[in-house]
Design a protein around this motif. Structure first.
Motif, PDB file in Angstrom:
ATOM      1  N   GLY A 114     -32.183  -4.468   0.644  1.00  0.00           N
ATOM      2  CA  GLY A 114     -31.935  -5.359  -0.200  1.00  0.00           C
ATOM      3  C   GLY A 114     -30.836  -6.111  -1.281  1.00  0.00           C
ATOM      4  O   GLY A 114     -30.871  -7.272  -1.771  1.00  0.00           O
ATOM      5  N   ALA A 115     -29.586  -5.479  -0.951  1.00  0.00           N
ATOM      6  CA  ALA A 115     -28.834  -5.221  -2.029  1.00  0.00           C
ATOM      7  C   ALA A 115     -27.841  -5.502  -0.965  1.00  0.00           C
ATOM      8  O   ALA A 115     -27.672  -4.860   0.155  1.00  0.00           O
ATOM      9  N   ARG A 116     -26.825  -5.893  -1.634  1.00  0.00           N
ATOM     10  CA  ARG A 116     -25.895  -6.514  -0.964  1.00  0.00           C
ATOM     11  C   ARG A 116     -24.174  -6.228  -1.863  1.00  0.00           C
ATOM     12  O   ARG A 116     -24.283  -6.358  -2.475  1.00  0.00           O
ATOM     13  N   GLN A 117     -23.335  -5.340  -1.131  1.00  0.00           N
ATOM     14  CA  GLN A 117     -21.847  -5.406  -1.893  1.00  0.00           C
ATOM     15  C   GLN A 117     -20.638  -5.601  -1.087  1.00  0.00           C
ATOM     16  O   GLN A 117     -20.981  -4.949   0.091  1.00  0.00           O
ATOM     17  N   VAL A 118     -20.170  -6.327  -1.941  1.00  0.00           N
ATOM     18  CA  VAL A 118     -18.442  -6.929  -0.410  1.00  0.00           C
ATOM     19  C   VAL A 118     -17.582  -6.041  -1.518  1.00  0.00           C
ATOM     20  O   VAL A 118     -17.374  -6.028  -2.577  1.00  0.00           O
ATOM     21  N   LEU A 119     -16.484  -4.891  -1.057  1.00  0.00           N
ATOM     22  CA  LEU A 119     -15.276  -4.278  -1.468  1.00  0.00           C
ATOM     23  C   LEU A 119     -13.790  -5.322  -0.959  1.00  0.00           C
ATOM     24  O   LEU A 119     -14.098  -5.194   0.742  1.00  0.00           O
ATOM     25  N   GLU A 120     -13.670  -5.623  -1.572  1.00  0.00           N
ATOM     26  CA  GLU A 120     -11.995  -6.192  -0.651  1.00  0.00           C
ATOM     27  C   GLU A 120     -11.438  -5.530  -1.100  1.00  0.00           C
ATOM     28  O   GLU A 120     -10.844  -4.620  -2.019  1.00  0.00           O
ATOM     29  N   LEU A 121     -10.487  -5.530  -0.047  1.00  0.00           N
ATOM     30  CA  LEU A 121      -9.693  -4.522  -0.042  1.00  0.00           C
ATOM     31  C   LEU A 121      -7.889  -5.112   0.664  1.00  0.00           C
ATOM     32  O   LEU A 121      -7.984  -5.550   1.473  1.00  0.00           O
ATOM     33  N   PRO A 122      -6.677  -4.520   0.211  1.00  0.00           N
ATOM     34  CA  PRO A 122      -5.677  -5.157   0.520  1.00  0.00           C
ATOM     35  C   PRO A 122      -4.861  -4.929   1.946  1.00  0.00           C
ATOM     36  O   PRO A 122      -5.297  -2.904   2.037  1.00  0.00           O
ATOM     37  N   TYR A 123      -5.061  -5.540   2.462  1.00  0.00           N
ATOM     38  CA  TYR A 123      -3.723  -5.086   3.611  1.00  0.00           C
ATOM     39  C   TYR A 123      -3.116  -3.715   4.296  1.00  0.00           C
ATOM     40  O   TYR A 123      -2.458  -3.478   4.767  1.00  0.00           O
ATOM     41  N   GLU A 124      -2.474  -3.832   2.578  1.00  0.00           N
ATOM     42  CA  GLU A 124      -0.746  -2.838   1.961  1.00  0.00           C
ATOM     43  C   GLU A 124      -2.000  -1.837   2.491  1.00  0.00           C
ATOM     44  O   GLU A 124      -1.195  -1.010   2.576  1.00  0.00           O
ATOM     45  N   GLU A 125      -3.056  -1.697   2.489  1.00  0.00           N
ATOM     46  CA  GLU A 125      -3.800  -0.351   1.997  1.00  0.00           C
ATOM     47  C   GLU A 125      -5.177   0.168   2.876  1.00  0.00           C
ATOM     48  O   GLU A 125      -5.001   1.070   3.909  1.00  0.00           O
ATOM     49  N   PHE A 126      -4.938  -0.604   3.432  1.00  0.00           N
ATOM     50  CA  PHE A 126      -6.302  -0.824   5.087  1.00  0.00           C
ATOM     51  C   PHE A 126      -6.432  -1.611   5.753  1.00  0.00           C
ATOM     52  O   PHE A 126      -6.317  -2.981   5.101  1.00  0.00           O
ATOM     53  N   PHE A 127      -6.421  -1.775   7.321  1.00  0.00           N
ATOM     54  CA  PHE A 127      -6.608  -2.642   7.482  1.00  0.00           C
ATOM     55  C   PHE A 127      -7.228  -1.989   8.915  1.00  0.00           C
ATOM     56  O   PHE A 127      -8.329  -1.435   9.302  1.00  0.00           O
ATOM     57  N   VAL A 128      -8.267  -3.167   9.607  1.00  0.00           N
ATOM     58  CA  VAL A 128      -9.222  -2.786  10.902  1.00  0.00           C
ATOM     59  C   VAL A 128      -7.769  -3.978  12.069  1.00  0.00           C
ATOM     60  O   VAL A 128      -7.396  -5.233  11.392  1.00  0.00           O
ATOM     61  N   ASP A 129      -7.466  -3.860  13.021  1.00  0.00           N
ATOM     62  CA  ASP A 129      -6.963  -5.100  13.539  1.00  0.00           C
ATOM     63  C   ASP A 129      -7.401  -6.100  14.323  1.00  0.00           C
ATOM     64  O   ASP A 129      -9.206  -6.282  13.743  1.00  0.00           O
TER      65      ASP A 129
END
Length: 109
Positions: free
Chosen positions: A56-71
């Motif tokens: 029932g919980a949700r966490q959103v982690l924001e990551l910079p594209y300079e460090e992490f990405f998906v195509d």
């Protein structure tokens, strides 16, 4: 989810530990965190968003594209708009093998 305070720094350390000096690894998605979750969704926005859901919980982690990405979604094995279960396998790789730089997440083949 027992630890809803995952930071970018904690996540980066965990990914670095999983890579363990290698350029590419395949791991179960659950290994990305030290806390349990039931669903992980990847979203492309101004930043890479990882949405962890469970109990029932949700966490959103924001990551910079300079460090992490998906195509983008049209690229083979992209995780854009894909949700995973903890046991699903994920490929983690350095975009530029042998160098520091962005880490890419893909569906494991």
């Amino acid at each position: 989810m027992t630890d809803p305070t995952l930071t970018k720094e904690q996540f980066a350390r965990q990914v670095d530990s999983l890579l363990s000096g290698k350029d590419v690894v395949v791991v179960e998605a659950s290994q990305l965190t030290s806390f349990p979750w039931t669903r992980l969704c990847f979203e492309r926005d101004e930043r890479l968003l990882l949405r962890f859901e469970g109990d029932g919980a949700r966490q959103v982690l924001e990551l910079p594209y300079e460090e992490f990405f998906v195509d983008e979604g049209h690229v083979a094995n992209s995780l854009e708009e894909v949700c995973l279960a903890p046991g699903d396998r994920i490929l983690i790789k350095k975009k530029y093998p042998g160098y520091q730089g962005p880490i890419e997440f893909q569906k494991a083949g």
